[in-house]
Scaffold this motif. Structure first.
Motif, PDB file in Angstrom:
ATOM      1  N   LYS A  52       0.701  -1.216  -0.135  1.00 19.29           N
ATOM      2  CA  LYS A  52      -0.087  -0.075  -0.321  1.00 19.29           C
ATOM      3  C   LYS A  52       0.565   1.131  -0.055  1.00 19.29           C
ATOM      4  CE  LYS A  52      -1.535   1.737   3.906  1.00 19.29           C
ATOM      5  NZ  LYS A  52      -2.563   1.999   5.081  1.00 19.29           N
ATOM      6  N   LYS A  92     -10.973   0.620   3.058  1.00 21.26           N
ATOM      7  CA  LYS A  92     -10.992   0.077   2.794  1.00 21.26           C
ATOM      8  C   LYS A  92     -12.064  -0.674   3.072  1.00 21.26           C
ATOM      9  CE  LYS A  92      -8.340   0.066   7.832  1.00 21.26           C
ATOM     10  NZ  LYS A  92      -9.193  -0.003   9.342  1.00 21.26           N
ATOM     11  N   TYR A 123      -7.440  -3.034   0.733  1.00 19.15           N
ATOM     12  CA  TYR A 123      -7.064  -2.004   0.461  1.00 19.15           C
ATOM     13  C   TYR A 123      -7.565  -1.079  -1.163  1.00 19.15           C
ATOM     14  CZ  TYR A 123      -4.876  -0.833   4.933  1.00 19.15           C
ATOM     15  OH  TYR A 123      -4.463  -0.856   6.127  1.00 19.15           O
TER      16      TYR A 123
END
Length: 427
Positions: free
Chosen positions: A306, A324, A338
């Motif tokens: 991420k 999320k 994500y």
RNA sequence: AGAGGUGUGGCAGAGUGGUCGAAUGCAUCGGUCUUGAAAACCGACGUACUGCAAGGUACCGGGGGUUCGAAUCCCUCCACCUCUGCCA
């Protein structure tokens, strides 16, 4: 694919987890799975017993023959006839029991991680982080499809003629911008420790099953029926399948791979509003990162991936936010996802440009991807993860819209890309 | 694409249709010996499912077949090698 022994041992937790995902009739399906598994094991015991006694008799026949006791041998052979019939029917039942269980397993999605937000649709996703001020464009700001036409950098009409809707031609600086983004993303991933691979663009059915595209998303892939290959919907499929039927050593972790490929998606049923221009295509370019991680380290790996995607967006100076995904909106095989979205200023919309997921053991179970533990006989399943880093079309859409100047007469190229494009504006 | 050949455990490499889950060598692990190491010697050493266990079953590229019995015979598919042809 869920691990059957875990389902047996943690039935209630798994039902609850599937309910969080809004998987219909979770309790009923799991009960069915468990009884199907019991049935399968019973069938196997019966079949094994029958085979064992046939094996004994065959062995005896061999001994009789060796001792030249032809008469005994002959009568023993005749005595096997009933057993053989019995075995045949037991085998048939066994196959049915196995298929029944397999079919249930194939259509049960992964269980979401405890941290996955509750919710049913994309409305319920949790905004975890937002970065950058939203650009304030004046009223003359043009959406990217108009900019594209004005600057003559992507030709949708030509694509319609040569192939069909959703297969554009990129031209001149438009093509060069694609190439620049791909090279930039690959270089960035290499710096972050990913090994670059160029995978095949066609995959076989085993690979489709391995990562979970088959059998449940059959209709979303282009299928070459002549040779029974599928065009990849993402580089995740070939790259993750490199590790199908592989037993790793513990010190092989973490495994990090990056690959650029075109991606092909039929997008059956998802055509409608909001798909103008580059928002949704049948063929698009994407750089994909894949990790194979130790189960204890996979969420650490997810955070790392991420962060990598964030750094790309920041270098491109694009405002973005991180979601999320809630239980109901997550992909079939994912345990935690994500989504990263950039703000496309003229459309005034957030566009998903990356989806970073941890599949835990779900794919690994299908792939039979395991690792050896020192001084331990059993080989646990590894965790697989992947993420887009990044998908190009919507990045291009946002770059064009957000960086348009003087009523859309020219586009400013972010500095970090200029060494790759070798121009600083499109006009 | 055509002709021929090959496909056995981590690797190499045996295996007249019958006690073969499979010889042997190498590698690996444990032990003896040694100050330590090497060598030598002794022992262990595939996977999956099933069972409390003893055990049972399956697996010799994949699938199917013949047979009481298949690594071994037959069919088919796949991969690799050699030769010929074609082509970025």
């Amino acid at each position: 694919m869920l691990e059957i022994h875990k389902v047996r041992e943690n039935k209630e937790e798994i039902i609850q987890a599937l309910q969080k995902r809004h998987f219909p009739k979770a309790a009923q399906v799991i009960e069915e799975l468990i009884s199907s598994d019991e049935n399968r094991r019973q069938q196997q015991v019966r079949l094994d017993e029958a085979k064992a006694s046939l094996n004994v008799q065959s062995k005896n026949i061999g001994i009789f023959k060796a001792q030249k006791k032809e008469a005994e041998a002959q009568s023993a052979i005749e005595a096997t006839a009933d057993l053989k019939v019995k075995i045949k029917t037991l085998e048939q039942q066994m196959r049915e029991a196995e298929d029944a269980m397999q079919n249930l397993l194939y259509f049960i999605p992964n269980t979401p991680h405890a941290q996955v937000p509750q919710g049913r649709t994309s409305e319920d996703n949790e905004i975890a982080y937002t970065h950058g001020a939203l650009p304030q464009l004046n009223d003359h700001a043009l959406p990217h499809w108009e900019l594209i036409q004005k600057l003559d950098i992507i030709d949708f009409e030509m694509g319609n003629k040569v192939t069909g809707a959703g297969f554009p031609f990129y031209k001149g600086k438009g093509a060069r911008l694609q190439r620049a983004l791909i090279a930039f993303f690959l270089d960035q991933a290499q710096e972050a420790g990913y090994l670059e691979v160029i995978p095949p663009l066609l995959i076989n059915t085993d690979s489709g099953i391995g990562t979970g595209q088959l059998p449940d998303k059959e209709g979303q892939m282009y299928h070459m029926t002549v040779d029974n290959y599928y065009l990849i919907p993402t580089a995740e499929v070939p790259i993750t399948n490199m590790f199908r039927d592989v037993i790793l050593n513990e010190d092989d972790f973490p495994i990090k791979r990056v690959g650029y490929t075109p991606c092909f998606r039929r997008e059956a049923g998802s055509w409608g509003a909001d798909v103008r221009g580059l928002n949704r295509l049948h063929q698009f370019d994407k750089v994909e990162i894949v990790q194979i991680a130790h189960p204890d380290k996979s969420y650490e790996a997810l955070e790392g991936m991420k962060a990598h995607v964030q750094s790309l967006l920041e270098k491109l100076e694009l405002p973005y936010r991180i979601l999320k995904l809630c239980g109901g909106d997550m992909g079939f095989t994912s345990a935690f996802t994500y989504d990263l979205e950039v703000f496309s200023a003229a459309q005034k919309r957030w566009l998903e440009v990356s989806s970073v997921s941890n599949f835990e053991t779900y794919q690994a179970n299908r792939l039979k991807l395991r690792y050896k533990v020192k001084d331990q006989k059993q080989k646990p399943l590894a965790h697989t993860l992947n993420g887009s880093a990044l998908a190009l079309p919507r990045i291009v859409a946002a770059l064009l819209e957000n960086n348009q100047q003087d009523n859309g007469t020219w586009i400013k190229i972010p500095e970090v890309l200029q060494p790759y494009t070798r121009f600083d504006k499109i006009d």
